[in-house]
Design an enzyme around this catalytic site. Structure first.
Site, short mmCIF file in Angstrom:
data_model
loop_
_atom_site.label_atom_id
_atom_site.label_comp_id
_atom_site.label_asym_id
_atom_site.label_seq_id
_atom_site.Cartn_x
_atom_site.Cartn_y
_atom_site.Cartn_z
N ASP A 215 61.46 -54.07 5.10
CA ASP A 215 62.47 -54.09 4.78
C ASP A 215 63.05 -55.44 3.35
O ASP A 215 62.11 -56.68 3.56
CB ASP A 215 63.88 -54.29 5.13
CG ASP A 215 63.88 -55.37 6.25
OD1 ASP A 215 62.91 -56.22 6.47
OD2 ASP A 215 65.20 -55.94 5.97
N GLU B 270 65.45 -56.08 9.29
CA GLU B 270 64.72 -57.31 10.06
C GLU B 270 65.87 -58.19 9.43
O GLU B 270 66.09 -59.20 9.48
CB GLU B 270 62.95 -57.79 9.55
CG GLU B 270 63.14 -59.22 10.60
CD GLU B 270 63.95 -60.72 9.93
OE1 GLU B 270 64.35 -61.03 10.77
OE2 GLU B 270 64.31 -60.66 8.23
ZN LIG Z 1 64.58 -63.02 5.02
ZN LIG Z 2 61.34 -62.45 6.16
#
Ligand SMILES: [Zn+2]
Ligand SMILES: [Zn+2]
Length: 402
Positions: free
Chosen positions: A90, A148
């Protein structure tokens, strides 16, 4: 790899929206004939956070997707140990300020944390290990994860049983870092990233005319007392040999200089390593904030949201990565890594299996690539990607053939 990374960099996708990235990864694995499961992670909403707490904190749960995670599997000569290798996919809600041909084409979205490189590297690792299936026993699982940056795509994938059947024995992952140059890495056993929690404090007073404070309960004064007193937790209540950070990045109240506002809100983050320190801070923030509210006639509510846990690198796994990296890069390019207070959801994997997460140097001062992740001018020396592949492949072979 350079082409792939640049394509991803130009087409970044926010957490839980990594559909195009996921398709690209799946296409690559298909071309290589690597079997894989797509749509891993299912419903990505509020992965680990308490729904009541989210409501109290005024946070709207993020968008739902069918899951953009991918789990690939490469089998070696014969059954053996199972190693998981992970990359996150991401991007961040940041407007890129680099003037480069591969600049993000999406306003307000940027791969400012290097996850474009992480994804590209794991695609390279997949290719290398797939062509070396006759050089190892056991199984490699490739984890391409969403979200994440929040709200914890690793949890959604673990809940979707990626660590089972076959049972994963150990895991490795990397994160780019401008502390070192391309061609260098940093790795150490022990704590690598901190437990990262968020705290939201709502102060309800009684608003009114600025000239008549005695008719009001001034929420701004209550919030100020809370903010300052909470800063004494780390300095006065935590063992100096433990680590903790309490930062309030947002303090909102009022809309006019001559009005006492009804409400004030504080939003902050708490970073810790030791679970006992984390527990203590959570408890004391609640006690202090509500205690001040009681003392000052305001109503105070505290929402404490536990985020990613601390990531502890396993001794043996860190040693394997260190040795493998020394073999392929030379021992002078392998550095010890100081623990940091950042958060990392690979910690959820590390809670389940022995894990090593190392840092891949990406700095190149001559090319102006020295900015830290999450900066709008963050960029990497792309030569680092080959280093990432080499270290991961060498570590995997060393672990599986031990
Ligand atoms: Zn980051
Ligand atoms: Zn990262």
């Amino acid at each position: 790899m350079r082409e792939t990374r640049r394509y991803l960099h130009m087409n970044p996708e926010l957490s839980l929206q990594e559909n195009n990235t996921s398709r690209l990864v799946s296409g690559h694995l298909n071309e290589l004939g690597i079997k894989h499961r797509t749509g891993v992670g299912g419903d990505g909403r509020s992965l680990y956070m308490d729904a009541d707490m989210l409501r109290l904190a005024g946070i709207t749960p993020g968008p739902t997707t069918g899951g953009t995670g991918i789990l690939g599997t490469i089998e070696g000569r014969k059954p053996g140990k199972v190693l998981l290798i992970r990359a996150d996919m991401d991007a961040l809600p940041i407007d890129e300020q680099n003037d480069v041909p591969y600049k993000s084409t999406k306003a307000g979205v940027m791969h400012a944390c290097g996850h474009d490189a992480h994804t590209t590297i794991l695609m390279g690792v997949a290719e290398m290990l797939n062509s070396r299936r006759d050089q190892f026993d056991g199984t490699v699982k490739l984890m391409f994860q969403p979200a994440e940056e929040g709200p914890g795509g690793a949890v959604a994938m673990i809940n979707d049983k990626i660590l089972e059947d076959p049972q994963v024995d150990a895991a490795i992952a990397l994160h780019v870092s401008p502390i070192w140059r391309a061609g260098q890495i940093g790795v150490s056993a022990g704590f690598s990233s901190a437990a990262s929690d968020s705290v939201h404090i709502m102060v309800k007073g009684v608003g009114g005319h600025a000239a008549r404070p005695h008719m009001c309960v001034d929420s701004t004064v209550v919030a100020s007392q809370i903010l300052l007193l909470l800063q004494t937790i780390v300095s006065r209540e935590i063992d100096p040999f433990e680590q903790a950070v309490i930062t309030f990045g947002m303090l909102h109240a009022g809309a006019a200089a001559n009005v006492i506002p009804d409400n004030a809100v504080l939003h902050g983050t708490v970073r810790t390593y030791a679970p006992a320190v984390r527990d203590h801070i959570e408890k004391r923030i609640k006690e202090i904030a509500t205690g001040i509210g009681l003392a000052m006639r305001a109503e105070v509510q505290v929402a404490y949201l536990r985020g990613y846990p601390a990531l502890h690198n396993d001794e043996t796994m860190a040693e394997i990565v260190r040795e493998a990296a020394s073999d392929v890069l030379g021992a002078d390019n392998v550095f010890p890594r100081k623990p940091g207070m950042g958060g990392e959801d690979m910690a959820f994997v590390a809670q389940k299996v022995p894990t090593c997460m190392f840092n891949l140097g990406i700095a190149n001062p001559e090319q102006g690539k020295t900015f830290a992740p999450h900066h709008p001018r963050f960029d990497i020396d792309e030569d680092a990607m080959a280093t990432g592949v080499k270290v991961m492949v060498a570590s995997a072979l060393k672990y599986l053939n031990r």
